[in-house]
Design an enzyme around this catalytic site. Structure first.
Site, short mmCIF file in Angstrom:
data_model
loop_
_atom_site.label_atom_id
_atom_site.label_comp_id
_atom_site.label_asym_id
_atom_site.label_seq_id
_atom_site.Cartn_x
_atom_site.Cartn_y
_atom_site.Cartn_z
CD GLU A 160 4.35 -38.80 46.77
OE1 GLU A 160 5.57 -38.99 46.89
OE2 GLU A 160 3.88 -37.80 46.19
CD GLU A 178 2.28 -34.43 48.29
OE1 GLU A 178 3.26 -34.18 47.57
OE2 GLU A 178 2.30 -35.23 49.24
O1 AHR Z 1 5.44 -31.95 48.74
C1 AHR Z 1 6.74 -32.44 48.72
C2 AHR Z 1 6.79 -33.95 48.63
O2 AHR Z 1 6.32 -34.37 47.38
C3 AHR Z 1 5.93 -34.71 49.60
O3 AHR Z 1 6.55 -34.92 50.82
C4 AHR Z 1 5.72 -36.02 48.91
O4 AHR Z 1 4.51 -36.62 49.26
C5 AHR Z 1 5.83 -35.69 47.44
O5 AHR Z 1 6.71 -36.53 46.79
#
Ligand code: AHR
Length: 497
Positions: free
Chosen positions: A168, A287
């Site tokens: 990210e 994610e």
């Molecule tokens: O999964 C929780 C968080 O969400 C992770 O660390 C990040 O990559 C995202 O913003």
């Protein structure tokens, strides 16, 4: 519905049933690793948790972050434990003891039959740390870093095949946030060096942190433009929540995910055309989940403690329905989404919960994930579905019924996954399955509950599936009752002669 075995989208890449363990909250400490727990094995890994992870048949697990990786020194987590430094962990403002690190995680992953998807730090570090790490994990021996691994007790390389180039990096919350150009360049150079060390690896570049980021999809376009030759996948992340307590709207959010996927595919293909390239970049949705229940509680956590209970969403029944629809969306895009990681796996926005020194149990979202992972392997088919539709606050023309189907040619089985989003009515499905000659109904699994907000606790599993779904298959026509707000798994298998 018409489902025909020749309407094929693509072979499902099993890695779409991946997950994620970050050094965050109690995911590692108290989740997968708790040496003082009565169920701990000789390495301190909780056997009860490993058993649940094995049930899920998780094929790949992303590690060690997440936001945490952007300021992580991987060297802190290898070598003798007593020499490992305690550090301020800046992403989640905790203390990282480094008791667990790369080697232990590789051991844990092997024990649960999963591959590792390793992320490198492109926030505070870059090419040098990444090329050293891959030499440490993947080079057989005879060099500084590979010999150090041997000294640390790991004679054989871990041969990690899948690597994330940072996490990210567009996000202002990231330590070492990068503009699209800065990120594209560092991804390109890091990827180049890593593939010089081990040309067999595959690389995932960061896309946007979610589709609402102001730089989406420019971040993807610039990154792809700069690093097209080095990378193999572009990453997508997305979390949803029912903040306005509008379930009809909430259950439609996979349409947003569908749109996100389509836009990223278009962006990849635009850059492919621009480069006159024959190479296709695929998607790693590394994610995804529901995340909002724990937001307020997290604001109250004091900084600088070890493994506090962060991001501990307690999932309810409607969350499980949305998770089911998101899994269906991945199957519908099996031709381009090749990896996906339910974020995360244990305690932190997770299907598995534990108490320290106590029990482990299944959250509501465990079930759709489990069914898709276990029965959703094979060829993703394209159901032609005529579903009644509705409108909600943010969406129009939402099909009440979501569906995907997977043909497992090896087992001669076909599984239909369906979500009925109707809040009040069951829907009768009529499906033409005549191309599946000789197939019989095996079972119709249903996850349903009259209370959309029902949750599972360590004492009581309120939300769990049954296999008493009402389905009949007669002369190739399936009639199935899809109860109001339900997740359905209809399994058919070829009759043995
Ligand atoms: O999964 C929780 C968080 O969400 C992770 O660390 C990040 O990559 C995202 O913003």
């Amino acid at each position: 519905m018409i489902l025909d075995k020749s309407y094929q989208i693509a072979k499902v890449d099993n890695r779409i049933y991946g997950s994620f363990i970050e050094h965050l909250g109690r995911a590692v400490y108290g989740g997968i690793y708790e040496p003082s727990h009565p169920e701990a094995d000789e390495q301190g890994f909780r056997r009860d948790v490993m058993e649940l992870v094995r049930q899920l048949q998780v094929p790949i697990v992303r590690y060690p972050g997440g936001n945490m990786v952007s300021a992580y020194n991987w060297e802190d987590g290898v070598g003798p434990r007593k020499e490992r430094p305690r550090r301020l962990e800046l992403a989640w403002r905790t203390i990282e003891t480094n008791e667990m690190g790369t080697n232990e995680f590789a051991d844990w992953a092997a024990k649960v039959n999963a591959e590792v998807m390793m992320a490198v730090n492109l926030g505070t570090r870059g090419v040098d740390a990444a090329r050293n790490l891959i030499e440490y994990t993947n080079h057989p021996g005879g060099t500084y870093w590979s010999e150090l691994r041997k000294q640390h007790g790991y004679k054989e390389p871990h041969n990690i095949k899948t690597w994330c180039l940072g996490n990210e990096m567009d996000g202002p919350w990231q330590v070492g946030q990068k503009t699209p150009y800065e990120y594209g360049r560092i991804a390109q150079e890091t990827g180049k060096a890593m593939k010089l060390v081990d040309p067999t690896i595959e690389l995932v570049a960061c896309g946007s942190s979610n589709s609402s980021m102001p730089t989406f999809p420019e971040y993807e376009a610039t990154t792809l433009d700069l690093a097209y030759e080095q990378i193999d996948y572009i990453s997508l992340h997305q979390y949803y929540g029912n903040r306005s307590n509008d379930t009809a709207n909430y259950l439609a959010k996979n349409l947003d995910m569908d749109n996100f996927i389509k836009t990223v595919i278009s962006t990849c293909d635009y850059i492919k055309a621009k480069h006159r390239s024959k190479k296709t970049i695929n998607l790693s949705f590394d994610e995804w989940n529901v995340w909002y229940h724990s937001n307020e509680a997290d604001n109250l956590i004091e900084p600088w403690s070890v493994a506090p209970p962060q991001l501990e969403d307690i999932y309810n029944f409607e969350d499980a329905l949305l998770v089911g629809s998101m899994l269906i969306t991945f199957l519908q895009h099996a031709d381009r989404v090749k990896m996906a990681c339910l974020a995360q796996l244990v305690n932190v926005i997770a299907p598995i919960m534990t108490e320290n020194n106590g029990r482990a149990w299944k959250q509501t979202i465990f079930y759709p994930y489990y069914h898709a992972s276990v029965y959703g392997r094979g060829i993703s088919l394209k159901p032609i579905l005529n579903s009644p539709k509705y409108d909600s606050a943010d969406f129009t023309d939402i099909p009440y019924v979501d569906s995907a189907a997977v043909l497992n040619e090896k087992e001669d089985e076909v599984t239909i996954f369906m979500v009925n989003k109707h809040l009040h009515d069951s829907i009768v499905l009529t499906a033409d399955l005549r191309s599946f000659e000789g197939f019989a109904l095996k079972e119709h699994i249903v996850l349903e509950n009259d209370d959309l907000k029902a949750v599972n606790t360590k004492e009581r599993e309120e939300v769990k599936p049954h296999n008493k779904g009402k389905s009949v298959l007669r002369e190739g026509i399936l009639e199935a009752d899809l109860p109001k707000t339900s997740w359905n798994v209809i399994r058919l298998a070829k009759k043995k002669v």
